[in-house]
Design an enzyme around this catalytic site. Structure first.
Site, short mmCIF file in Angstrom:
data_model
loop_
_atom_site.label_atom_id
_atom_site.label_comp_id
_atom_site.label_asym_id
_atom_site.label_seq_id
_atom_site.Cartn_x
_atom_site.Cartn_y
_atom_site.Cartn_z
N GLU A 261 0.32 6.77 4.67
CA GLU A 261 0.30 5.60 5.19
C GLU A 261 -0.40 4.71 4.08
OE1 GLU A 261 -1.87 2.70 6.17
OE2 GLU A 261 -3.05 3.56 7.73
N CYS B 6 -5.33 -1.62 7.28
CA CYS B 6 -4.09 -1.68 6.83
C CYS B 6 -3.28 -2.35 7.78
CB CYS B 6 -3.45 0.02 7.05
SG CYS B 6 -4.22 0.86 8.54
#
Lengths: 506, 506
Positions: free
Chosen positions: A246, A283
């Site tokens: 990720e 994120c």
């Protein structure tokens, strides 16, 4: 001169030696070998046993909460409130996977009895998912618990039946060590094989871990460069293994003209809160907001700027993030030719800090140069005249973990149009909310096309478990040789039998 | 001098020009761009519409069966009976995916309503799987239909809602072209977007296809070297894409002492049939059989040898396979120091042929040197004294698509022990049968750890569709913005709602 690894308080910049040293390549190899040995037992454990293990980990984590939060606050500067919540979230996550284990749907148990088919007689086939082996998990800087030693990668890999070896993030070594001691003791107390959990320290140890022949998959949450580096190690293995990274996400957000007009104040307030939450170190931080041209949009930008100028400096996690944030901000202003609406400053006598930055440009000026993720409290506001401007600009934006739409209920045609443009570009589409704050739930998805992740996976939510499983089929097996979930008769798991999905009967 | 691509009759070795030329890089780019354009429409089509498309393809394939079989027989030498069956299997596969679409379980529709959770209020979240975009599919040499233009990768990628661009296998170009014309006309007739299916020819076109920015995933069935070459192209892309390779598999088979004693004749007959089926050119061919030492095992080896010596030469698919088969056989004999029980010969005045080869060695002599897959009618028989010998030998054997156990019902403890050793090493475990002949069904799995495949996937069976889907979550979406399967109320698909699996209600 000492070999001790150091840790730094980001509020002050002060560094001290930890009691930890970098794990040698030999020790990494030993940890992986021990994990493989534990896997030989762990892989055959039942769902109920593993559910109990996860609950024991959750209990232990909560029991150690105050002590862990104190260490983490010193190392990350994220504050006790946020960190306390994060421990709770991590414990909840272990318990959610325990629930998923008891449910058993994740096994995808499937039975096709022997019989005639349109193309001839077919054998008896029974399929389900089984664990893959030792999993390496790289903790992230920004979630010292929920994406680290006590995080979702660890919980889902363990739930699947795999041992886990964690590579502690260098930015919160003592938190990692303390969490590991807590979880490891709980696992041992529960009766888990001794190397069910392992941990290694140092950059080279991470590399050795990814290269180790016993490691069957890698979970990583971090930077695009870091992910690329690990991918290249995997590429040089004789046996490529799955890498679940990720990596990087800009998370575009679109405010429609009606939303700007009818609730511009609320949007400005919410947007400011979202891009500055945790000093913008998420994120899922909205990094690019499309705001309409004209007065209503002007008011949103003005309010963002006012809030930014009034903001106290927030703490950044470490020196690297502090330095890189400043550099990216400079690049966005120069290369992106953005107007500076509010120029954050991070200068303090000590530590790593930043106040929020708001940049503005025309949607037509959105080029790849302004799509670099700035990990910190920065937002680029792109002003647009028509929806077509937004879509053209989005073509320059890499795919993201999330995309957000702020619209009014009477704009349903516009909403549908936005959905058709945004769904292909994101893993999660948020309506009239903000992408930060990722609910841990069955239906969650935390992933998206490259560069947000490198796969069709999720690292949050129950389906994260599938990353660490593989299917196996049994053909014409005698009942005693089958896992209990694949035997005929009553079952406590959902199964697809001869093509028909059936609910648990036991 | 002509640019025409050539095709060869493997029975005679005679080569002639086809009407096809190698696809230029520019033409590959145009095909990928056209596919991306078609995807913009295809991705929003409904399940019922796509089910109808797959059924139209199945119907067209069956209508053209005789013509296609004739072309394929000339190019592959596989014989009309086998090829006719393969067309039927391919049509069945399209129809099975149509059934899966109507069922809708593959969507993994999941709904978590907004509400309080143990860690605070949670938003409404709804998740399902959506198509990823144009998929490149590399046809295999040994299945001119079922793993080629009309194969499982194509069917599953289309079912998911993706356009497909096929790279025709050089060994059956005219079969590929004819199948493509058949399917493409059926798709157009059904009303599918014009570039729903595409095809390219030539090795360089395959490389360009994998490198093309529009291509979102690659399905490949072929050699380990071929797979590695494509993987390295993917690694050099700015955006890595999933590669689903089915590469190399030795498929160990274990005959227990009781099975050898009680039904050695039947085992010898079945095993011979399996390793020589299609001239041994199956990825599931049993390449290594563990047979007990002693008289009963001797009898099995003797019968294999007798059958091998009496066999007529079978046709190999092409010159490369013929040459490589001979080379590998030589290596196995020399490096593996195997005893030659029956040395097949392939020498004929013309074409590419081989008679079956049976090699024998002690289980203790099973080293990586004898684990090379020989794509052709060859089996290595490893003689063992104790079960421990088998397990030690298996440590030298790479993981496989399948593993097979022949045992008697009264050996349940031994069977359980074998299962514990073989399940970790294979994607499918077969009991008292043979791994060739892969049933197309819901519970099928055709995959396994590296080098059998490079992922946790399957390329046969309904779950193959998941390779070409990715999840997306909708947060707090208005009903009109949701896919119908995620709206509240009655539904024709299974869904997990607030953690509870529910069956279709409509």
């Amino acid at each position: 001169m000492t070999d001790a690894l150091t840790t730094t308080d980001p509020r002050t910049g002060e560094t001290h030696d930890t009691a930890l040293v970098a794990t040698s390549d030999a020790a990494v190899g030993a940890a992986a070998a021990a994990a493989a040995k534990s896997f030989a037992a762990l892989r055959w454990t039942g769902r109920a046993w593993r559910a109990g293990l996860l609950e024991a980990l959750a209990d232990a984590l909560e029991a150690a909460r105050d002590e862990l939060v104190a260490v983490a606050d010193r190392e990350t500067g994220l504050g006790a409130a946020r960190l306390t919540g994060e421990v709770g979230r991590s414990a909840f996550q272990f318990r959610l996977f325990a629930e998923a284990l008891r449910d058993g749907g994740y096994l995808e148990a499937t039975i096709d009895h022997a019989g005639e088919t349109p193309i001839g007689p077919g054998p008896d086939l029974r399929r389900m998912l089984i664990p893959i082996g030792p999993v390496a998990v790289f903790g992230s800087s920004n979630f010292p618990f929920a994406f680290s030693v006590a995080g979702g990668d660890v919980a889902s890999a363990l739930a699947a039946g795999n041992p886990v070896i964690i590579k502690a993030h260098g930015s919160h070594l003592e938190t990692s060590a303390a969490t590991f001691v807590t979880l490891s003791a709980a696992a041992t107390g529960y009766g888990a094989p001794s190397a069910t959990l392992g941990i290694v320290y140092g950059t080279q140890a991470g590399r050795a871990l990814v290269a180790d022949p016993q490691v069957r998959a890698v979970g990583f949450t971090g930077s695009l460069d870091g992910g690329r580096a690990l991918l290249s190690i995997i590429e040089s293995r004789p046996d490529p293994i799955p890498f679940y990274g990720e990596l990087s996400s800009l998370n575009p957000l679109v405010v429609t003209p009606a939303a700007a007009r009818d609730r511009g104040d609320a949007v400005a307030e919410g947007l400011f809160g979202s891009f500055t939450l945790g000093s913008g170190q998420f994120c899922t931080k909205p990094g690019l907001a499309f705001v309409p041209a004209g007065d209503a949009g002007d008011a949103i930008v003005r309010q963002l700027a006012d809030r930014a100028r009034a903001a106290e400096p927030g703490v950044l996690l470490n020196e690297r993030i502090g330095t890189s944030f400043g550099e990216i901000r400079e690049r966005l202003v120069e290369r992106g030719r953005a107007r500076v609406v509010a120029m954050g400053s991070g200068e303090r006598a000590q530590g790593f800090h930043a106040t929020p930055t708001v940049l503005e440009l025309d949607a037509a000026a959105v080029t790849p140069d302004v799509t670099e993720e700035a990990f910190g409290p920065l937002i680029v506001v792109a002003r647009y005249a028509t929806t077509a401007d937004v879509f053209t600009a989005l073509d320059a934006v890499p795919d993201s973990l999330t995309a957000t739409i702020h619209a009014q209920p009477d704009e349903s045609a516009l909403i549908d149009e936005l959905v058709r443009e945004l769904v292909p570009r994101a893993g999660r589409v948020v309506f009239n909310g903000y992408p930060t704050g990722v609910r841990v739930a069955w239906a969650q998805h935390h992933g998206g096309s490259w560069p947000s992740t490198n796969s069709q996976h999720t690292s949050v939510g129950v389906s994260a478990i599938r990353r660490f499983l593989r299917p196996v089929a049994y053909q014409d097996a005698p009942a005693h040789a089958l896992p209990v979930e694949l035997r005929d008769g009553a079952s406590d798991v959902p199964r697809r039998i001869d093509g028909v999905l059936t609910l648990p009967t036991a």
